[in-house]
Every structure is written in structure tokens, then in C-alpha cells.
Design a protein around this motif. Structure first.
Motif, PDB file in Angstrom:
ATOM      1  N   GLY B 596      -5.302 -22.097 -26.170  1.00 45.29           N
ATOM      2  CA  GLY B 596      -3.845 -22.037 -26.351  1.00 45.29           C
ATOM      3  C   GLY B 596      -3.451 -23.176 -27.094  1.00 45.29           C
ATOM      4  O   GLY B 596      -3.838 -24.560 -26.446  1.00 45.29           O
ATOM      5  N   SER B 597      -2.700 -23.039 -28.192  1.00 43.55           N
ATOM      6  CA  SER B 597      -2.574 -24.420 -29.173  1.00 43.55           C
ATOM      7  C   SER B 597      -1.042 -24.443 -29.519  1.00 43.55           C
ATOM      8  O   SER B 597      -0.802 -23.349 -29.739  1.00 43.55           O
ATOM      9  N   SER B 598      -0.470 -25.737 -29.411  1.00 42.13           N
ATOM     10  CA  SER B 598       0.780 -25.701 -29.918  1.00 42.13           C
ATOM     11  C   SER B 598       0.930 -25.685 -31.337  1.00 42.13           C
ATOM     12  O   SER B 598       2.073 -25.278 -31.917  1.00 42.13           O
ATOM     13  N   ARG B 605      -0.054 -17.445 -29.807  1.00 38.08           N
ATOM     14  CA  ARG B 605      -0.459 -18.588 -29.281  1.00 38.08           C
ATOM     15  C   ARG B 605      -1.855 -18.750 -28.764  1.00 38.08           C
ATOM     16  O   ARG B 605      -2.418 -19.827 -28.561  1.00 38.08           O
ATOM     17  N   TRP B 606      -2.417 -17.723 -28.412  1.00 34.12           N
ATOM     18  CA  TRP B 606      -3.995 -18.062 -27.609  1.00 34.12           C
ATOM     19  C   TRP B 606      -4.930 -17.363 -28.359  1.00 34.12           C
ATOM     20  O   TRP B 606      -4.634 -15.956 -29.016  1.00 34.12           O
TER      21      TRP B 606
END
Lengths: 496, 1029
Positions: B596-598, B605-606
Motif C-alpha cells: 500500500g503506497s501513498s 491504493r494497494w
């Protein structure tokens, strides 16, 4: 061992809520999700919508509207290449295939106008949803409508049929729209500017430099002049005259903004605002108008700067013998508009070139000045009114024409009044990027430019070609009333 | 390579054993013994002794003695040591087992570092290559990537500039992206770092594992698509306290080979003379008699070069106590550059310690600070950006020194001589312009490992990376790197201060278990990483005194270049791997990671990245047992999905540009505008890769062979899709398009001779290909600087007009397609690609075409090592075939207007129908309108083959004997780097160049292989000693 188990447990809990941890908004800029909420936001957005005008008048408009006419030409520097982009415009030799061109100046004009349109669309799409002070909202919305209308007027005059964007683009698919007819573009301009007239304050009630109801009326009148809708133009122009918000400056030279002084003066209806200094709000157009190569000392003699630098390349927007001859004897505007500079390294004759004077003022830093660029002056309101009246057979036309001539030290015009107004516009508004549009509007573009091109080809040395240099073989091979659309846009748009 | 792998394996078996060792006192039965070499009966230190089927193991000490507690009388001990055959001996109740190890070149029982763990090499099912950096410790280079050139199959490592400490480009399996980054992920001691590896002292590195296929990399998930480079630093070794000192010193020079042949003063004056007379113009007096300049050539390029010293000092102390192990490495590296006033210094320290707190608990700390000071003049870049380019085309008749022997300040001749570009003195520019970076880097790791029950290992770690970089540029009024700036110039300065902080918490659980012939290993983990960068830039000009380049000393602060920036990202991950094998013969691995990354849009998101791989050790099958010559044969295959998250931190958002300020009257008012389009679906680039490989070992391991074929498709490319600017925007960031990559990789290691003369060879060759399968809807190409990336064709090809000599006469001109209004007799003739009868650039009737390709057909490397008595000798060669370069500096160095100095060859140009020259350069008559086509319309004349073979390194060493009272061992050596390049490339000295563009085009992935005349790569010769105390 229990301690260690606990430690692992704690570490496992370090991240409790992934989604919070994974949402990071930029700290160094705002994002559209949170903007367009307050009056200050909208004021900033409106200010931002004015910005492309600086680029337009500083870099492009004089190429497309003035050097693309018989008023100015370039001063050929045979040692310098990579100048064909400008030369093609002055030489009416813009290569265009299938109605598109790769000319960078044409492309950039188009892009900058659409930048204004995108910014104003963003404002106009959201401002009605937000609770703002009614007066502030009307003023901001009026400015946005004016700017959108003005940008579309530039586009429709340069290109004719262009895409009509009225809402902000949010997806890739929305980016390209079909070409709208010039009639529908004009109709939209009329709608926008009519609304702007209602919303905007008069000049005395407005922050100097921002657009006003008077500017909006002039803009709309300009549209009607193009459409030869003389009666409606007359109505609007009379409203401007009768508003008592404007007057002619006593001296013609004072009609133009100084580096810091005399900005937005009594004659100014709308001018693009520049500010000298390091903030990036400066202009440098008078440097573009210098013949070259020019030494630092020669630059300093024109600009008064202490850190003058030599400038190389090819000088542009040099007044032609044609415009110089267009001034009647005794016209005070001639010396206020044009003077000359002698270049020690000049290639043409003795190195003495005519140069535009009317916008020039001393400033402190090289290539960085604060003179505003006139878009509409009151003298043009008077000349528009004279023309609108004359076209309707109203003899009052001469009254307004003579107001302008009197200030120039001239008596009443002789001969055909229509011709006189046309010629008056040329000298009164010389170098203000009006000439090409006037030629097109009056149906004279092809004949005037063809004759002009023939003069250049016959006697290139009159038009700043050094001895032995000749116009390019493709000069004056493509005299068309509209610019071709940008090829880079055509590559990306499925619509053209 | 055989030797290096052995050393790696030795290290790793050792480390692995340490990692997994559980205190012996917990065990039941003690066994002791001595390990010797069967060849010479000498004690053998460092042999790994492992109880089979467990993680219980020890390492034999310096005298070959070991002591291990085993779980019972039936235990089986496994003795392994690099270069020796692994032996399994049943304890069967014995308490003393002495073993004589027999030498064996088998490399497949080594332990290799893989993602989040280690594996026996013979059980690996992915594509992994490991290099022991110590094998190349004598190479006189500052960056570890330089040591790896030519060693890695499938990895192209280019030195794009010779600037000290800079310029290494590493591409694994040809990976590319339109706008995402293409650098591999570097993982140091388990920590994926955010910067590059240039700050690391190569002497701190023990081994490097390069993970190439998806099965090996997919545990790194959304950062794995460009490949992963695992780096381990030196850990405490077996034996007593050991101190070693490596010192070397030498010098660097710029070889004459490959330097551009420019006109001398006479030739230049002759050209100018002809230029004017050919046009029928009067020849300026200074060119009327070219011979007057005989012997008065000012070679501006050469004047910028120097012979420069280089020194390196490394002190390593290792200590291995009963319950603690420590390694300390202190390094100093000092290098002057071969361009005047360039220098590079690195001071580095690393302390790696591990402590056994109890039988089941172990902790470790690594601490690695470094300080780098780098001062390099503005050497690289286009005209007016880099002083090397500036120097190349400065007129040779312009003096470097004045009559009194002082450096001149400024060279400008009257414009009647055609000198429309004025030049500062570039030597002065090199000497007086400050262009300095000071970096502080601190890497730390801390871990806690706990083994609650046999087979289960829990490990948690905290890692951090602190990086501070201060850049200062100052150009005094007496010097400039720009063209056309009279001296005194406006003094200017820029500052850039960067602070990066990244931390990672990693929590892993590993469980090993065997049931009879079935071996399992399960890995599960959770990791969290954060990154923040604060950057401040300041632009200043007009200093009151050149001696005081302070902020307060500047009259102006340049608002446009004074800014603050913040960049942040966070990454939450779950990972798992299951490894299974049956009898060590049938191998299976599956892994999965979820990231999961900003950076990813709120709707996306994942990302999940799975992989599977399988292997079959065919040589263990009975039907192959009787083939005597076959030592080992393994077939393996893998498939997996990885991602590339180098998409920018905030690309998903519609950002507001809040410096769209306006003026009203003389007042500034703040303004804003939406500057980009949002995309809440924005995500990673996805690469799906299939790999099939063969590991073969023949003739008692005298010949080892590795082959891999891979094919991978990268989709969802991060692509700033250009949109029509009628939208008010220039592009829309989206995941669009697909590139397919495939390639063949061959590696071979041979032991050519044994006995007194030991000669081994390792060689590799790699073929990488790509084709663009699709771009965005309705877009079939994107342009780079002078490049095109087109659907159905390879990525990033050179794009321009195809040159076809000159128009030889009026008839030729009349009968050939022309550039309207510009083509004349003698001017360059271009091919009318679309056949419409005229030559057009851009637009719908564009006549540009593909001119070449910067990517090689294949790259290769070969390393030979010879040992005879006390002498050792190594030669490393690397090569590349079929790569082309675009010699961009020709737009100045062959400019026909005589405004610059030119290549000597321009002298032989078209002058008249009777004197048409070599057919390469056109007429000068007609000025820029005519010559501008040849110069500005990049054409195929600019593109040339840049295949090369570089004798990268030769090292000769001699180990001294008979000084044991002073040293345990001592070795002296001489080493030469970049000995000679064999190439036909004529555009400059460095066929590996790819100049950063400094504002001309993007210089990124789309625009590779451009030569703007960068910092030359020096030849370095050093002498050194390695002392062990």
C-alpha cells in the motif's frame, strides 16, 4: 521471553491505520480538492487568469499582429540562423499543411489563450457554488468572463474556428473538443462580455489595472465592429464616452505607461500589467524590438540600465518605411512613436535603424522592465466610434476623429472620411498590434500585403536587408487571412 | 567467477550459520574435531559445520577446530567450505570427528543471499547472480558499480560521465519506462535505501546479489520491476582479531585516443578566409593570411585537462569474540579530477556489531556514516551549459594567456569577423567557479532476532537513512560557464540544501521444517517505510564582492529560483514466501507481497505482486547419474509480477500552482492556477516476467554454464500522456501502454589450468531487446529530444532527417526535393521520406525517420585470472556491440557559419561544383538560412556506431612471504583502469556517454545516447599494498 513477546506485539501495532498513513497531501503546494473555497482563493485564481496575457503581449502578439503586416519587419542579421520562425510570420511564408502549422509562435499564442480560458472556466464553474460577498463575487466573476471573452476574441481572430471550452477539463477524454464555428465563438464572446458589463465596476471604482465595465464595453464594441454591427457598437462606445471615466492625455507620448509611472492613466481602458523586478512580473519586449547585434553601450543608450549587456540575434518589429511614411507632415506622434539607433556592428547601410520608441522607458535592470502594454486606449474608443458613426452615414464621426487628430497636432482630416479613419488608426495605434486585424476586418489584407511584399522583393535594401542579401524565395507565398492551427495540437486532438 | 563465488559462499555460509546458530549449550551431545585440507593436510579455518536438517551450526576456528552440540547420537554433520566437497558424516555416537576436506570446484552448494533470507545455490529457482566485491578490491575506482562492469550477465552498467564519483547507470535486463525511474532497487543489509549507492565505500561491501527475474524480486513488490541489488557489508569473520590495511595511490590521465580532432589556428583561419571569399565578401584582415597563426593554436579543451592523483586508504578491523562479533571499516578516498579544479573526497566509517544476548536472542547494530565533498566545474552539458563543450568550439586563435602570461578574461572579436558568440576564459571558469556538493550520509540498522522454538526465527529491525546534501554554486564576475556573457559578468550563485530521512520497520517470521524428504520454509512479514525530503533552493546574483559569496553579499535574491520543496511517501507491506523441495531435487517456491503506497491514487491504493518458480535438479536423477562428465544440471522456470512505483509522490493530485502572480499598477498580487489534472486511479507500473534457465556444471566443475531466457511485459506505464493544450493542461498522468522486453543471457566459468599455474576465465554475454506494444489511445509515438518511441518499434530510437550528401549542382538541385526557400547548390540533401516532393520538418508532412538506436545488440564481459606462485594477474574486459550515439555537439562543432571552431574534417566541405569536398559537409554560402538545415535539423550524419571493447582493468599482484613476524600477509600490486578502448566511435572519448541535457529536451529515458561532450573518463594507474596484521 514475555518481554520480547510484548515487544513484538508493540511493533506489530506500530501501524494501526494504514489508510491514514497512506494519504499524504503535498506540503509545498495546494491541491484542487481544497482550493476554490474562499474569496481569497477566487481572487488568487482571477489574478492567475491574467498571467498568460503577459506572455502573450511580451512574446507573441507583436509578431502575429504587427510584424505580420506592413507596419514592421525584421532587421536581417545574416550571421544568425534559427530565425525562420519569426521571419516566416513577417514574410507571410508560414508553412502550413492541411490547415496546420508547426510555427512555434502561432502555437504558443494558441496555448496561452487556452490557458486563460482553462483558468477562467475553473473560476466560473465553481464561483456560484460558494458563498461570497455579492459585490466581490460580481467583480471576480466579471473579470473572469471578460478574460475568457478576450481570449476567445484573440483565438477567433487568429484562427477562425477553434474548440469551444466552457467548463474545466477533468479527464483526458474531455481535453479535445471539436472545432466550433467562428459564429458560435463570437456568440459566446458576446454572451460572456455582456454579462461582464453588468458585473464589473467602472474604472474609478475598480483596482487600477483590473478590467472594468468600460473595458468590457470596448471589448464588446470591438466584436461588433468586426461583425459590422455598427449600431450596437455605437451604443456601447457612446456609453464609454459618456461615462466620463476616460480622457485623452494631453501629450500623445503620455498615453503610454512608463516603467513605474503613468500606468493605467486617464486614457487607458485596458492594459496588460508588468512590474519591473525579480518577481517574474517583468516584460522585456523593448529588447525584442532592438536591431542587432547591439553593444552594451548602445543598449544602455536606449534603456538607461547600469548593467546593460550586448544582444545578438535578429532584431524584430523594426518600423518599415511604409509606416514611417504614413505619418502626415506635422504629426506629433511620429517622433513620439519612432526614433533611431545607430549600431556600430550593424549590417544594414550605415547601421542606423528606425526603432519603436513609444513603449520605451528607462529602467534599472537589463532585460527587465515594467512598462504596461496597451490593449485598449480611449483614443481607440473614439476612433471606433467615429468609424461606427461614419459607416452609418452619421457626420458626427468627424468630431471624434478630430479629437484624436487635434491631440496629434493635426487639423481636420481631408478627403474620404472612411479612408481617413482607417489611416488614422494606423498611425495612432501603430505598433499596438492592431494593424493586421484592421487589414483583415476591412477586407484589405491581401491587396495591401501583396503590394508590400512586392516592394520588399523589389528593393530589399529598403527593408533592412544588408547588401547582397535577398528575401527568401518563399517570402509572401502564403498570404492568408487566418493562421493555421498548431500542428502539435492537431497531432493530439482527434477533432482536427 | 568460480573463485569469487567460492569466496561468496564461504562468507555466506559463515554469515548464515551465525544468523541461525543457537547457543550450543542448549544442545545435548558435544562433538569436537579438526578440519584439514586433504591436499596438504593443513588446518582449514572457517569450515561450516551444520547439523543436518536443523539450523544448528558452527564455524571451525582459525586452527580448524570446531565444537558443536548436536541433538542426538543419530545426528548427521554437514561440513561445507567453499572450494571443497561438502561432506556428510553421521555422528553415530562419536565425540570426535576429524575431517579431511577434498577440493572441489563445485559452486552449487553455496549459500546465496536472496530477498528476505538466504538459499542454497543449488536450490534456487530464480535468476540470481552474486559477485564477491573483494575480488575487485584493487580496482582504482570510487564507485562499486564501476567494479561490477562486465561481471553481471544481463546487467548493463555504463559510465556516462567521468566526473569523479558520478555517472554510473545500471539497467537490469534492459528495463525502461517512459517517465518512471529505471534504476534498480538497492537493498543494503536488508534495508531498501532511497538514494543511490555512490556514497558507499566499496571496501565496506562484501557481496552483491543481483536479483533479475520476477521470482527473485517479487518480494520487493512495487519497487522490484527494475530488478533488485542486494548488498551485504562486511561482518565479523571467523578467527581472532584481524586488522588489515589497504593503501593505494596513483594518477589519472585522459587518453589521447578518442579526443576530437578540431581545427588548429591555421586551419580555422583558412576556413574563415574561404568562408568570406566563397560568398564574394571581403576577407577580414585577421583571416587574410592564415599562415600567420602557424604554431599559435590555443587548444582550449586540452588546457582544461590535467594529470590528477588518486589515493585510497582503508583500514578494516574485525573481531570475533564468543558472544559478539564486530567489524569496523574506516576509509579515506581522495581523487582529483582530470579536469582542472575537480576533486572528490570521501571519508567513511562503518561499524557492524552483533551480540548474542542469550541462547535464543541475538541483536545487531550497523552504523555507517560518510562524508563526501565533491567539487567539479560545470563540465557537462550543451553549449553555454558545460565548459568542456564551450572549450571545444572556442576559436583557437583566441588567447588563453595574455602577453604577460596571465589568463585572459574574455575573448571577443569584432562582429565583422563573424564572432557573434563571445567567450569567457574557460580555464578561468574551471578554476574560479565553485560547484561544490557536501554530502553527509548516515545509514543505520538495528535488529533483534528471537528463536522461540527450533526452526522458528522472529526478527524485527529498525533501519534509517539520513542524508544531507549541501550544494553551492558560485560564479564570480570574472568567470562564467555561459556563452555570450561579457566579463565582468553578473556574479551569480545558487544553493541547494537537501535533507532526506527514511526509516523502515521490518518484522519477519521464518519457519524451517523437514518431514523426511520434504523440506519446507515459510516466511511471513510486515514492513512499514516512510520517506521525507526537505529541499531548499536559493538563487542569488550581483554580489558586491567576489570574495564574499554569501547570501547577504548578494544584491538580488532571485525569486524564481528560491524555493522550498517537501517530498514524502509511505509504504505499508505484507509479504510471504513458501519454499518447498523434495529430496533437494524438485524445487518449488511461491511468494506474494502486497504494497500500500501513498503514491497510488485513492481508488488504487494497494498492489499485489505474486510469483511462482520451480526447479528440477536433473543431475540427481538416476538416469543421469552415470554420465561422468556431468556434475550438476538444473532446469528452472519462474513467473511473477512486479511493480515500479517511481511515479512521483504527488502525481495523482491536481495541484495548484500558487506563484501565478499578477501585477496591478506597481503592486504584486498573489495568483494561483490549477497546474495539473488529478487521477485517483494512478498506480504502479506492472511488469510480468517469465524466465527459464539452465545451470550446468561439467567435468568435475571445471566448466560451469548458466543460461537464461526471459520475456517480460511492462504495462500500465506511467505516462504523462500529452493532451491537447486547448484543455489548459499539457498532460495527464496515467498508467497506459505496454513494452515487451526479452533477452538471452549466457554465463560461463572455466578452470583452464590447475596446478602451479591456475588460470580461470569467466565470461558473459547478454542480448536484450524491447518493442513498444502500445502507448495511449490515439497516440502511436512520443518524442524525446531527438528521439522517437513508436508503437511496434524499439524504445527511444534516434529520429531525424536522413542525410544524402549535398546537392552537387543546379541540375541535382532542380531534380531533387528541396526545403522550400532554403536549399541551394552545395547544401545538405535530405531524403524525401513521404515522397511529396518537398522536405518538411514536423507537421503532417514530416520527412523525419528513424536514424538509429542507442541500445546495444549485445553486451559482454570477460575476466581472466591467473595465479603463478606468489603472482596474481587479472584482466577484465567489457564490451558492447551495435549501440549507436547521437553526436549532438556537431550542431556547434560542424556549424558551417564559422562562428565556432570546428572539426578538422569540416575543412573538406562542398565549396563549388568543381570542389565538392568529401560529400559530408555542405556549402557555407547563403548563411543561416541555408546552413541552418544542416545544423539544426538533426540528421543521420549525427548518428554513428559506438560499439566498443574496453580493457577495463589489469591488475598484477605479488604476495610477499617470509615476513610473518610483521604481517600475517602482505601483497603489493599495480592496477590500471580503463586501459584501452577499442572502438570506431569518433564523436568523443567515451562511447558509454549519455549526457544529461541541462534543459535541452528531457534527457530522460526517451532521450538516451546523446553525446554533448562530457567529462572524459580517465585512465587510472595505481600502486597499492594490502597488509594483514
Amino acid at each position: 521471553m514475555k518481554k520480547i513477546t510484548i515487544l513484538f506485539g508493540i511493533l506489530g501495532l506500530l501501524v494501526t491505520s494504514c489508510d491514514d498513513e497512506l494519504t499524504i497531501f503535498p506540503e509545498d503546494s495546494l491541491s484542487a480538492d481544497t482550493f476554490f473555497k474562499t474569496e481569497a482563493d477566487f481572487e488568487q485564481a482571477v489574478n492567475g487568469a491574467y498571467v498568460p496575457l503577459r506572455t502573450i503581449v511580451d512574446n507573441r502578439a507583436w509578431l502575429l499582429g504587427e510584424m505580420h503586416s506592413d507596419n514592421t519587419y525584421y532587421a536581417r542579421n545574416v550571421l544568425f540562423g534559427a530565425t525562420e520562425q519569426q521571419e516566416d510570420i513577417a514574410d507571410f511564408a508560414i508553412p502550413s499543411d492541411n490547415g496546420v502549422t508547426t510555427n512555434t509562435h502561432v502555437t504558443n499564442q494558441y496555448i496561452q489563450d487556452y490557458r486563460i480560458i482553462a483558468r477562467t472556466n475553473q473560476i466560473l464553474a465553481t464561483i456560484d457554488e460558494v458563498e461570497l460577498d455579492a459585490g466581490a463575487k460580481a467583480n471576480l466573476k466579471g473579470q473572469a468572463l471578460f478574460l475568457r471573452g478576450y481570449a476567445y476574441l484573440e483565438l477567433v481572430r487568429y484562427f477562425g474556428s477553434v474548440p469551444l471550452h466552457l467548463v474545466p477539463v477533468t479527464t483526458r477524454e474531455e481535453a479535445a473538443l471539436p472545432l466550433a464555428s467562428s459564429e458560435s465563438i463570437y456568440a459566446q464572446i458576446v454572451t460572456d462580455v455582456q454579462e461582464a458589463i453588468q458585473l464589473l465596476p467602472v474604472k474609478s471604482q475598480q483596482t487600477p489595472g483590473r478590467v472594468t465595465s468600460g473595458a468590457a464595453r470596448t471589448l464588446l464594441a470591438n466584436v461588433y465592429m468586426i461583425q459590422q454591427n455598427w449600431a450596437q457598437a455605437e451604443t456601447l462606445l457612446r456609453e464609454v464616452v459618456q461615462s466620463n471615466e476616460y480622457s485623452l492625455m494631453a501629450n500623445y507620448a503620455d498615453a503610454f505607461s512608463g516603467n513605474t509611472a503613468n500606468k493605467n492613466n486617464a486614457e487607458s481602458v485596458f492594459e496588460v500589467q508588468f512590474k519591473e523586478g525579480p518577481e517574474g512580473l517583468d516584460g522585456n519586449f523593448i529588447y525584442a524590438f532592438m536591431p542587432r547585434p547591439i553593444t552594451a553601450e548602445e543598449v544602455a543608450s536606449l534603456t538607461g540600465t547600469s548593467n546593460a549587456q550586448p544582444v545578438n540575434g535578429e532584431g524584430n518589429n523594426i518600423p518599415t518605411p511604409d509606416i514611417i511614411a504614413a505619418y502626415e507632415a506635422g504629426d506629433l506622434r511620429k517622433n513620439a512613436s519612432i526614433d533611431s539607433i545607430t549600431l556600430s556592428g550593424g549590417f544594414w547601410k550605415d547601421g542606423t535603424y528606425p526603432i519603436i520608441k513609444k513603449f520605451r522607458d528607462n529602467h534599472s535592470l537589463h532585460n527587465n522592465h515594467g512598462m504596461n502594454w496597451p490593449v485598449y486606449r480611449y483614443s481607440e474608443v473614439l476612433l471606433f466610434l467615429a468609424e461606427a458613426l461614419n459607416e452609418q452615414g452619421d457626420a458626427e464621426a468627424a468630431t471624434y476623429l478630430n479629437l484624436v487628430r487635434t491631440r496629434a497636432g493635426l487639423g481636420a482630416a481631408a478627403g474620404d472620411l472612411g479612408e481617413a479613419i482607417f489611416n488614422e488608426r494606423r498611425v495612432e495605434l501603430a505598433f499596438e498590434n492592431k494593424r493586421w486585424f484592421d487589414l483583415v476586418r476591412t477586407g484589405r489584407a491581401v491587396s495591401v500585403i501583396t503590394a508590400y511584399g512586392n516592394r520588399i522583393k523589389a528593393t530589399p535594401s529598403d527593408y533592412y536587408y544588408p547588401d547582397g542579401a535577398a528575401p527568401r524565395t518563399n517570402a509572401f507565398s502564403n498570404i492568408s487571412l487566418l493562421y493555421a492551427l498548431p500542428a502539435s495540437e492537431s497531432d493530439l486532438s482527434p477533432e482536427f | 567467477m568460480g573463485k569469487s563465488l567460492k569466496k561468496i559462499a564461504r562468507t555466506f555460509i559463515f554469515t548464515f550459520t551465525l544468523l541461525l546458530a543457537v547457543n550450543v549449550q542448549a544442545q545435548d551431545k558435544a562433538v569436537t574435531g579438526t578440519v584439514t585440507s586433504a591436499i596438504d593436510s593443513q588446518e582449514l579455518p572457517g569450515v561450516n559445520v551444520l547439523e543436518k536438517g536443523t539450523t544448528n551450526g558452527v564455524v571451525a576456528d582459525f586452527d580448524g577446530n570446531y565444537s558443536i552440540s548436536v541433538s542426538g547420537e543419530d545426528a548427521i554433520l554437514v561440513f561445507s567450505y567453499v572450494g571443497f566437497t561438502t561432506q556428510e558424516i553421521s555422528v553415530s555416537g562419536k565425540t570426535e570427528i576429524n575431517v579431511a576436506m577434498t577440493e572441489d570446484a563445485t559452486t552449487l552448494d553455496e549459500v546465496v543471499l536472496v530477498g528476505y533470507g538466504t538459499q542454497l545455490k543449488r536450490e534456487i529457482t530464480g535468476s540470481v547472480q552474486t559477485v564477491d566485491v573483494d575480488d575487485f578490491r584493487d580496482m582504482p575506482v570510487s564507485q562499486v558499480a564501476q567494479k561490477l562492469q562486465g561481471q553481471l550477465t544481463g546487467v548493463q552498467i555504463n559510465q556516462t560521465t567521468g566526473k569523479p564519483g558520478q555517472g554510473m547507470s545500471v539497467r537490469i535486463r534492459g528495463q525502461l519506462s517512459v517517465s518512471g525511474g529505471s534504476d534498480p532497487l538497492y537493498v543494503i543489509d536488508g534495508f531498501p535505501i532511497t538514494g543511490g549507492i555512490n556514497a558507499i565505500n566499496p571496501d565496506e561491501i562484501e557481496t552483491i546479489s543481483v536479483l533479475k527475474d520476477a521470482a527473485s524480486t517479487s518480494l520487493y513488490g512495487s519497487r522490484a520491476a527494475n530488478g533488485v541489488v542486494l548488498i551485504t557489508t562486511k561482518k565479523g569473520r571467523a578467527g581472532e582479531t584481524n586488522v588489515s590495511l589497504n593503501v593505494s595511490t596513483g594518477f589519472q590521465t585522459v587518453p589521447m585516443r578518442g579526443r576530437l580532432e578540431m581545427m588548429n589556428s591555421v586551419e580555422f583561419a583558412q576556413f574563415k578566409n574561404e568562408y568570406y571569399s566563397d560568398q564574394g565578401d571581403p576577407v577580414p584582415s585577421i583571416f587574410q593570411n592564415p599562415s600567420q597563426y602557424e604554431g599559435q593554436t590555443n587548444d582550449w579543451y586540452d588546457a582544461l585537462l590535467q594529470t590528477a592523483p588518486v589515493q585510497s586508504y582503508n583500514l578494516t578491523v574485525t573481531s570475533n569474540k564468543e558472544k559478539s562479533r564486530t567489524t569496523v571499516i574506516a576509509g579515506v578516498y581522495k581523487q582529483d579530477g582530470v579536469v582542472l579544479n575537480s576533486d572528490y573526497e570521501r571519508y567513511s566509517l562503518r561499524m557492524n556489531s552483533e551480540y548474542d544476548i542469550s541462547d535464543k536472542v541475538r541483536v545487531g547494530f550497523n552504523l555507517a556514516p560518510s562524508y563526501i565533498k565533491d567539487n567539479t566545474p560545470r563540465t557537462d552539458g550543451s553549449r553555454g551549459q558545460g565548459i568542456l563543450f564551450n572549450a571545444l568550439h572556442t576559436w583557437p586563435i583566441m588567447p588563453i594567456y595574455d602577453d604577460s602570461g596571465e589568463l585572459t578574461y574574455f575573448n571577443r572579436l569584432p562582429s565583422s569577423t563573424g564572432n557573434i558568440f563571445s567567450y569567457a576564459n574557460w580555464v578561468r571558469s574551471a578554476q574560479e567557479i565553485v560547484n561544490e556538493t557536501k554530502d553527509i550520509n548516515l545509514l543505520t540498522n538495528a535488529f533483534l532476532e528471537y528463536k522461540p522454538i527450533p526452526g522458528l526465527t522472529l526478527k524485527t529491525s529498525i533501519n534509517s537513512e539520513i542524508y544531507n546534501s549541501r550544494y553551492k554554486f558560485f560564479s564570480p564576475s570574472t568567470a562564467t560557464f555561459r556563452i555570450n556573457r561579457p566579463i565582468p559578468a553578473t556574479s551569480e550563485s545558487s544553493r541547494n540544501e537537501l535533507n532526506n530521512f527514511s526509516w523502515l520497520n521490518e518484522n519477519l517470521a521464518t519457519y524451517d521444517r523437514s518431514f523426511g524428504d520434504h523440506d519446507f520454509q515459510v516466511l511471513g512479514g510486515f514492513t512499514y517505510q516512510e520517506f521525507r525530503q526537505d529541499r531548499t533552493t536559493i538563487g542569488l546574483d550581483t554580489f558586491s564582492d567576489d570574495r564574499l559569496p554569501t547570501i547577504q553579499g548578494a544584491a538580488n535574491i532571485n525569486r524564481g529560483s528560491t524555493n522550498d520543496f517537501v517530498q514524502e511517501w509511505s509504504l505499508v507491506s505484507f509479504l510471504s514466501r513458501l519454499t518447498y523441495n523434495y529430496k533437494g531435487k524438485y524445487l518449488l517456491t511461491g511468494s506474494i507481497r502486497s504494497d500500500g503506497s501513498s503514491r497510488f491514487g485513492s481508488e488504487n491504493r494497494w498492489g499485489t505482486f505474486p510469483s511462482v518458480s520451480a526447479g528440477w535438479v536433473a543431475s540427481d536423477e538416476e538416469f543421469l547419474q552415470n554420465i561422468e562428465s556431468l556434475s550438476m544440471a538444473k532446469i528452472r522456470a519462474s513467473y511473477g509480477v512486479t511493480g515500479n512505483n517511481n511515479i512521483g509522490n504527488y502525481t495523482q493530485y491536481a495541484l495548484i500552482n500558487n506563484v501565478q502572480n499578477a501585477a496591478f499598477g506597481n503592486d504584486l498580487v498573489p495568483g494561483s492556477a490549477v497546474s495539473s489534472l488529478s487521477n485517483s486511479n494512478l498506480g504502479w507500473e506492472t511488469t510480468k516476467q517469465f524466465d527459464i534457465g539452465l545451470d550446468l556444471s561439467l567435468f568435475n566443475d571445471r566448466l560451469a554454464f548458466v543460461y537464461d531466457y526471459y520475456t517480460k511485459n511492462t504495462t500500465n506505464l506511467l505516462f504523462n500522456v500529452q493532451v491537447p493544450q486547448e484543455s489548459g493542461f499539457t498532460n495527464f498522468s496515467d498508467n497506459i501502454g505496454e513494452i515487451r522486453f526479452w533477452g538471452h543471457e549466457f554465463g560461463i566459468n572455466t578452470v583452464n589450468t590447475t596446478g602451479k599455474l591456475k588460470w580461470t576465465t569467466s565470461a558473459n554475454i547478454s542480448f536484450n531487446r524491447n518493442v513498444v506494444e502500445s502507448l495511449a489511445d490515439g497516440i502511436d509515438r512520443v518524442y524525446g529530444s531527438w528521439h522517437v518511441t513508436k508503437v511496434g518499434e524499439p524504445f527511444g530510437q534516434f529520429y531525424g532527417h536522413i542525410a544524402d550528401g549535398n546537392y552537387l549542382n543546379q541540375a541535382d538541385l532542380d531534380s531533387s526535393p528541396q526545403v522550400p526557400g532554403r536549399s541551394t547548390v552545395g547544401s545538405i540533401k535530405l531524403i524525401d521520406v513521404n515522397g511529396d516532393g518537398v522536405i518538411t520538418r514536423g507537421g503532417d508532412n514530416d520527412d523525419r525517420a528513424v536514424m538509429g538506436n542507442p541500445f546495444p545488440d549485445f553486451t559482454y564481459g570477460i575476466t581472466n585470472t591467473l595465479k603463478y606462485g606468489n603472482f596474481d594477474f587479472t584482466v577484465v574486459g567489457t564490451g558492447s556491440q551495435g549501440n549507436e550515439l547521437l553526436v549532438r555537439h556537431l550542431f556547434s562543432t560542424t556549424n558551417l557559419d564559422g562562428v565556432f571552431n570546428m572539426l578538422k574534417a569540416v575543412g573538406d566541405r562542398f565549396r563549388s561544383e568543381a570542389n565538392p569536398g568529401a560529400g559530408f559537409y555542405g556549402t557555407t554560402v547563403g548563411g543561416g538560412n541555408v546552413t541552418g538545415i544542416e545544423r539544426d535539423w538533426v540528421n543521420s550524419r549525427f548518428v554513428t556506431d559506438a560499439s566498443y571493447f574496453n580493457i577495463r582493468n589489469i591488475t598484477l599482484g605479488y604476495t610477499l612471504s617470509g615476513i610473518k613476524n610483521y604481517f600475517k600477509s602482505a601483497r603489493i600490486y599495480a592496477s590500471a583502469q580503463n586501459v584501452h578502448i577499442f572502438t570506431k566511435y569518433w564523436g568523443g572519448p567515451n562511447p558509454e556517454i549519455s549526457t544529461q541535457n541541462n534543459g535541452q529536451g528531457d534527457g530522460g529515458n526517451l532521450s538516451q545516447g546523446v553525446d554533448l561532450s562530457g567529462y572524459p573518463v580517465p585512465r587510472t594507474i595505481t600502486f597499492g599494498v594490502n597488509l594483514n596484521f
